[in-house]
Design a protein around this motif. Structure first.
Motif: not given
Length: 147
Positions: A1, A3, A29
């Motif tokens: 989700m 970056k 992530h």
């Protein structure tokens, strides 16, 4: 989700918790992490609330603050790399902490800002304001505030 996550830190106990959470979130992530600290400028005149010193003495003081900030960022970088997180660090000289955090989030194309809430209440909050509150109200990015 996410970056690219920007974590703002001042080295306080609360901001160390925010850094730990940001490293964990970045690892979960597979996101890049940008660790930022804002280095204050030395007050230039009596009206800024400080005694006046020579330019050399002011430069020495500011350099000491910058070195301390870089040492803190180096320690964060070591922890992030040990967790497998890609990291960049930045020490930004500014007297306007919240504005520097928002500008850095834009510069690094972050999609989340992580920072600590210092929990000022009452008259202190009115007199001193809140850098976190300023970021919350002026950033167009999501801000994760940790207490």
């Amino acid at each position: 989700m996410f970056k690219r996550i920007l974590v703002a830190t001042d080295g306080s106990a609360l901001s160390k918790k925010a850094v730990a959470s940001a490293i964990s979130l970045a690892a979960q992530h597979d996101a890049d992490l940008v660790a930022l600290t804002v280095v204050p400028r030395y007050a230039a005149s009596y009206f800024d609330g400080a005694m006046t010193f020579s330019h050399e003495e002011v430069a020495r003081i500011e350099n000491a603050w910058a070195e301390r900030a870089q040492g803190m960022l180096d320690a964060i970088s070591t922890r992030a790399k040990a967790a497998g997180v890609r990291i960049k660090t930045a020490a930004v000289p500014s007297d306007r902490v919240a504005d520097a955090v928002i500008a850095a989030s834009r510069k690094h194309k972050s999609d989340l800002i992580v920072m600590a809430s210092h929990g000022r209440k009452g008259i202190k909050r009115l007199l001193l304001g809140s850098e976190t509150q300023h970021v919350l109200t002026h950033s167009t990015l999501p801000v994760l505030v940790l207490r």
